[in-house]
Motif scaffolding. Structure first.
Motif, PDB file in Angstrom:
ATOM      1  N   ALA A  36      17.756  10.893  16.320  1.00 59.92           N
ATOM      2  CA  ALA A  36      16.710   9.937  15.946  1.00 59.92           C
ATOM      3  C   ALA A  36      17.078   9.178  14.690  1.00 59.92           C
ATOM      4  CB  ALA A  36      15.375  10.661  15.733  1.00 59.92           C
ATOM      5  N   LEU A  37      16.565   7.960  14.593  1.00 62.27           N
ATOM      6  CA  LEU A  37      16.599   7.147  13.379  1.00 62.27           C
ATOM      7  C   LEU A  37      15.163   6.975  12.912  1.00 62.27           C
ATOM      8  CD1 LEU A  37      19.073   4.360  14.562  1.00 62.27           C
ATOM      9  CD2 LEU A  37      19.562   6.108  12.843  1.00 62.27           C
ATOM     10  N   TRP A  38      14.925   7.244  11.639  1.00 63.14           N
ATOM     11  CA  TRP A  38      13.580   7.167  11.071  1.00 63.14           C
ATOM     12  C   TRP A  38      13.470   5.972  10.137  1.00 63.14           C
ATOM     13  CZ3 TRP A  38       9.549  10.985  11.457  1.00 63.14           C
ATOM     14  CH2 TRP A  38       9.850  12.036  12.336  1.00 63.14           C
ATOM     15  N   VAL A  39      12.363   5.266  10.224  1.00 67.80           N
ATOM     16  CA  VAL A  39      12.133   4.065   9.429  1.00 67.80           C
ATOM     17  C   VAL A  39      10.820   4.200   8.672  1.00 67.80           C
ATOM     18  CG1 VAL A  39      11.638   1.594   9.562  1.00 67.80           C
ATOM     19  CG2 VAL A  39      13.462   2.580  10.972  1.00 67.80           C
ATOM     20  N   ARG A  40      10.852   3.910   7.373  1.00 65.15           N
ATOM     21  CA  ARG A  40       9.662   4.047   6.526  1.00 65.15           C
ATOM     22  C   ARG A  40       8.884   2.735   6.461  1.00 65.15           C
ATOM     23  NH1 ARG A  40      11.316   6.059   0.834  1.00 65.15           N
ATOM     24  NH2 ARG A  40       9.056   6.088   0.608  1.00 65.15           N
ATOM     25  N   ASP A  41       7.635   2.860   6.050  1.00 62.62           N
ATOM     26  CA  ASP A  41       6.757   1.710   5.830  1.00 62.62           C
ATOM     27  C   ASP A  41       6.367   1.708   4.355  1.00 62.62           C
ATOM     28  OD1 ASP A  41       4.933  -0.334   5.935  1.00 62.62           O
ATOM     29  OD2 ASP A  41       3.448   0.742   7.136  1.00 62.62           O
ATOM     30  N   VAL A  42       6.963   0.802   3.578  1.00 67.95           N
ATOM     31  CA  VAL A  42       6.646   0.673   2.152  1.00 67.95           C
ATOM     32  C   VAL A  42       6.191  -0.766   1.938  1.00 67.95           C
ATOM     33  CG1 VAL A  42       7.481   0.922  -0.212  1.00 67.95           C
ATOM     34  CG2 VAL A  42       8.412   2.391   1.596  1.00 67.95           C
ATOM     35  N   PRO A  43       4.887  -1.046   2.064  1.00 66.75           N
ATOM     36  CA  PRO A  43       4.415  -2.430   1.997  1.00 66.75           C
ATOM     37  C   PRO A  43       4.725  -3.119   0.677  1.00 66.75           C
ATOM     38  CG  PRO A  43       2.721  -1.005   2.939  1.00 66.75           C
ATOM     39  CD  PRO A  43       3.794  -0.113   2.403  1.00 66.75           C
ATOM     40  N   LEU A  44       4.456  -2.436  -0.454  1.00 66.59           N
ATOM     41  CA  LEU A  44       4.583  -3.072  -1.771  1.00 66.59           C
ATOM     42  C   LEU A  44       5.369  -2.178  -2.722  1.00 66.59           C
ATOM     43  CD1 LEU A  44       0.868  -4.257  -2.203  1.00 66.59           C
ATOM     44  CD2 LEU A  44       2.800  -5.620  -1.392  1.00 66.59           C
ATOM     45  N   ASN A  45       6.107  -2.815  -3.612  1.00 71.13           N
ATOM     46  CA  ASN A  45       6.812  -2.090  -4.668  1.00 71.13           C
ATOM     47  C   ASN A  45       6.178  -2.398  -6.015  1.00 71.13           C
ATOM     48  OD1 ASN A  45       9.047  -2.597  -2.444  1.00 71.13           O
ATOM     49  ND2 ASN A  45       9.700  -0.832  -3.642  1.00 71.13           N
ATOM     50  N   SER A  46       6.359  -1.469  -6.958  1.00 74.92           N
ATOM     51  CA  SER A  46       5.891  -1.682  -8.324  1.00 74.92           C
ATOM     52  C   SER A  46       6.725  -0.819  -9.258  1.00 74.92           C
ATOM     53  CB  SER A  46       4.404  -1.320  -8.460  1.00 74.92           C
ATOM     54  OG  SER A  46       4.226   0.087  -8.423  1.00 74.92           O
ATOM     55  N   ILE A  47       6.620  -1.089 -10.558  1.00 75.11           N
ATOM     56  CA  ILE A  47       7.396  -0.299 -11.515  1.00 75.11           C
ATOM     57  C   ILE A  47       6.903   1.137 -11.568  1.00 75.11           C
ATOM     58  CG2 ILE A  47       8.010  -2.283 -12.938  1.00 75.11           C
ATOM     59  CD1 ILE A  47       5.798  -1.450 -14.878  1.00 75.11           C
ATOM     60  N   ASP A  48       5.694   1.404 -11.058  1.00 79.94           N
ATOM     61  CA  ASP A  48       5.152   2.760 -11.061  1.00 79.94           C
ATOM     62  C   ASP A  48       5.596   3.561  -9.843  1.00 79.94           C
ATOM     63  OD1 ASP A  48       3.700   2.274 -13.417  1.00 79.94           O
ATOM     64  OD2 ASP A  48       2.088   1.332 -12.268  1.00 79.94           O
ATOM     65  N   TYR A  49       6.213   2.892  -8.867  1.00 79.32           N
ATOM     66  CA  TYR A  49       6.629   3.573  -7.641  1.00 79.32           C
ATOM     67  C   TYR A  49       8.087   3.978  -7.785  1.00 79.32           C
ATOM     68  CZ  TYR A  49       7.021   4.556  -2.642  1.00 79.32           C
ATOM     69  OH  TYR A  49       7.207   5.168  -1.426  1.00 79.32           O
ATOM     70  N   PRO A  50       8.422   5.248  -7.620  1.00 81.62           N
ATOM     71  CA  PRO A  50       9.773   5.710  -7.953  1.00 81.62           C
ATOM     72  C   PRO A  50      10.862   5.231  -7.008  1.00 81.62           C
ATOM     73  CG  PRO A  50       8.469   7.486  -6.984  1.00 81.62           C
ATOM     74  CD  PRO A  50       7.519   6.354  -7.223  1.00 81.62           C
ATOM     75  N   ASP A  51      10.520   4.735  -5.832  1.00 84.74           N
ATOM     76  CA  ASP A  51      11.534   4.276  -4.883  1.00 84.74           C
ATOM     77  C   ASP A  51      11.801   2.791  -5.113  1.00 84.74           C
ATOM     78  OD1 ASP A  51      13.124   3.589  -2.778  1.00 84.74           O
ATOM     79  OD2 ASP A  51      11.929   4.599  -1.250  1.00 84.74           O
ATOM     80  N   PRO A  52      12.991   2.429  -5.607  1.00 79.72           N
ATOM     81  CA  PRO A  52      13.247   1.022  -5.929  1.00 79.72           C
ATOM     82  C   PRO A  52      13.747   0.202  -4.749  1.00 79.72           C
ATOM     83  CG  PRO A  52      15.123   2.339  -6.585  1.00 79.72           C
ATOM     84  CD  PRO A  52      14.103   3.308  -6.001  1.00 79.72           C
ATOM     85  N   VAL A  53      13.970   0.837  -3.606  1.00 81.41           N
ATOM     86  CA  VAL A  53      14.610   0.147  -2.485  1.00 81.41           C
ATOM     87  C   VAL A  53      13.668  -0.900  -1.897  1.00 81.41           C
ATOM     88  CG1 VAL A  53      15.539   0.428  -0.156  1.00 81.41           C
ATOM     89  CG2 VAL A  53      16.084   2.106  -1.927  1.00 81.41           C
ATOM     90  N   GLY A  54      14.214  -2.079  -1.614  1.00 81.47           N
ATOM     91  CA  GLY A  54      13.434  -3.118  -0.957  1.00 81.47           C
ATOM     92  C   GLY A  54      13.443  -2.916   0.542  1.00 81.47           C
ATOM     93  N   HIS A  55      12.545  -2.038   1.026  1.00 80.16           N
ATOM     94  CA  HIS A  55      12.502  -1.732   2.455  1.00 80.16           C
ATOM     95  C   HIS A  55      12.128  -2.971   3.265  1.00 80.16           C
ATOM     96  CE1 HIS A  55      12.683   2.706   2.079  1.00 80.16           C
ATOM     97  NE2 HIS A  55      12.156   2.460   0.891  1.00 80.16           N
ATOM     98  N   ALA A 111       6.486   6.817   7.751  1.00 81.31           N
ATOM     99  CA  ALA A 111       5.443   6.618   8.745  1.00 81.31           C
ATOM    100  C   ALA A 111       4.756   5.275   8.496  1.00 81.31           C
ATOM    101  CB  ALA A 111       4.403   7.727   8.638  1.00 81.31           C
ATOM    102  N   ILE A 112       4.274   4.661   9.575  1.00 76.21           N
ATOM    103  CA  ILE A 112       3.435   3.478   9.433  1.00 76.21           C
ATOM    104  C   ILE A 112       2.170   3.871   8.669  1.00 76.21           C
ATOM    105  CG2 ILE A 112       2.065   1.772  10.676  1.00 76.21           C
ATOM    106  CD1 ILE A 112       5.089   1.349  10.900  1.00 76.21           C
ATOM    107  N   VAL A 113       1.802   3.063   7.671  1.00 75.95           N
ATOM    108  CA  VAL A 113       0.614   3.375   6.872  1.00 75.95           C
ATOM    109  C   VAL A 113      -0.624   2.965   7.673  1.00 75.95           C
ATOM    110  CG1 VAL A 113      -0.562   3.096   4.677  1.00 75.95           C
ATOM    111  CG2 VAL A 113       1.942   3.037   4.752  1.00 75.95           C
ATOM    112  N   LEU A 114      -1.196   3.937   8.349  1.00 75.63           N
ATOM    113  CA  LEU A 114      -2.292   3.707   9.289  1.00 75.63           C
ATOM    114  C   LEU A 114      -3.532   3.128   8.621  1.00 75.63           C
ATOM    115  CD1 LEU A 114      -3.536   4.064  12.128  1.00 75.63           C
ATOM    116  CD2 LEU A 114      -3.951   6.466  11.555  1.00 75.63           C
ATOM    117  N   THR A 115      -3.762   3.487   7.378  1.00 82.98           N
ATOM    118  CA  THR A 115      -4.984   3.066   6.690  1.00 82.98           C
ATOM    119  C   THR A 115      -4.929   1.628   6.183  1.00 82.98           C
ATOM    120  OG1 THR A 115      -4.039   4.122   4.742  1.00 82.98           O
ATOM    121  CG2 THR A 115      -5.668   5.381   5.986  1.00 82.98           C
TER     122      THR A 115
END
Length: 291
Positions: free
Chosen positions: A30-49, A72-76
């Motif tokens: 399997a290949l897994w893909v994340r859902d990171v809608p927005l980035n900020s300096i407070d979010y530890p993952d710097p990758v531009g998904h 996971a897709i952010v269902l909310t």
């Protein structure tokens, strides 16, 4: 995906597609893909998904056998009918290889940016799950937010030949019993082995209480820093292990024996090229489990 080194924020996505093709050819499941809608300096993952649906579409078009999973897709924060349409699209392009993993998101400021109240996330998750599950089931059913008396009935196309599996990634603020009743499986993060065995026992008990005799998958996301020395013993790092491939095989055997059905390898490519790690795991580890 994407497979990156620590603190890497610029990703060559053409190379990521090449790595996906390699993993597909070498027999990863399997290949897994994340859902990171927005980035900020407070979010530890710097990758531009990338947007997950765009990336999943590219992966569907560039692979042949490997499963594609949203983790996971952010269902909310997305309308469930938009999620269902994306799932139908990826499943069609991949010829039935898609598994829809959903989560609730965990950043209150991101909720605020989308006009959502984070205190309502548990209810949002359940409500959106109900609409989404109906839409991707067989037969598919659209639950409209509202419907005027003279409106026609909606449905989703393209039609599917089988229901799309719906997977809970994290708890979404729900009880384990709720997850066991509604999801075909539960994906959680790495814990030390004794704690993880307890987690699995809790899961099996919930499955037997709510859907006796049914199969419900249990998966773990594990970070992997694979050393050059095949005999390097496994040592703990945050959310996973630094290890050689022989000890990795032993770790995975023990995880399987304690109830884990699927493991995602969050590859750390800081010291070794990701391609080398993928090829080594395929050559020495996968044959132990994919006979």
């Amino acid at each position: 995906m994407p497979i990156t080194g620590q603190n890497q924020d610029v990703v060559d996505f053409n190379e990521q597609i090449a790595l996906a093709r390699l993993a597909d050819r070498l027999g990863f499941r399997a290949l897994w893909v994340r859902d990171v809608p927005l980035n900020s300096i407070d979010y530890p993952d710097p990758v531009g998904h990338l947007d997950p649906w765009v990336l999943l579409g590219a992966l569907a078009s560039n692979t042949e056998r490997i499963a594609l999973i949203s983790g996971a897709i952010v269902l909310t924060l997305r309308h469930p009918l938009h999620i269902a349409k994306g799932a139908f699209s990826v499943n069609t392009l991949s010829q039935g290889r898609f598994i829809l993993g959903v989560g609730s998101g965990d950043r209150p400021p991101e909720y605020a940016a989308f006009g959502r109240n984070p205190d309502e996330r548990r209810d949002l998750y359940r409500d959106h799950w109900e609409t989404l599950a109906a839409a991707i089931a067989m037969p598919s059913r659209v639950i409209a937010d509202s419907a005027p008396e003279d409106s026609s009935e909606f449905y989703l196309l393209p039609r599917q030949s089988a229901p799309i599996p719906l997977l809970a990634v994290g708890s979404g603020g729900q009880s384990v019993d709720w997850i066991a009743r509604h999801s075909f499986g539960w994906m959680t993060y790495h814990r030390e082995p004794q704690a993880q065995r307890g987690r699995y026992s809790m899961w099996r008990a919930a499955v037997e209480r709510t859907v006796p005799g049914a199969f419900r998958a249990f998966g773990v996301a594990m970070r992997l820093d694979l050393g050059n020395n095949a005999d390097e013993p496994a040592s703990d790092i945050s959310l996973g292990y630094r290890t050689g491939h022989r000890a990795l095989t032993d770790v995975l055997h023990r995880m399987r024996e304690s109830g884990t059905h699927h493991v995602t390898l969050n590859i750390d490519s800081e010291r070794r090229p990701a391609r080398d790690i993928i090829e080594e795991v395929a050559a020495y580890v996968l044959p132990e489990f994919h006979r």
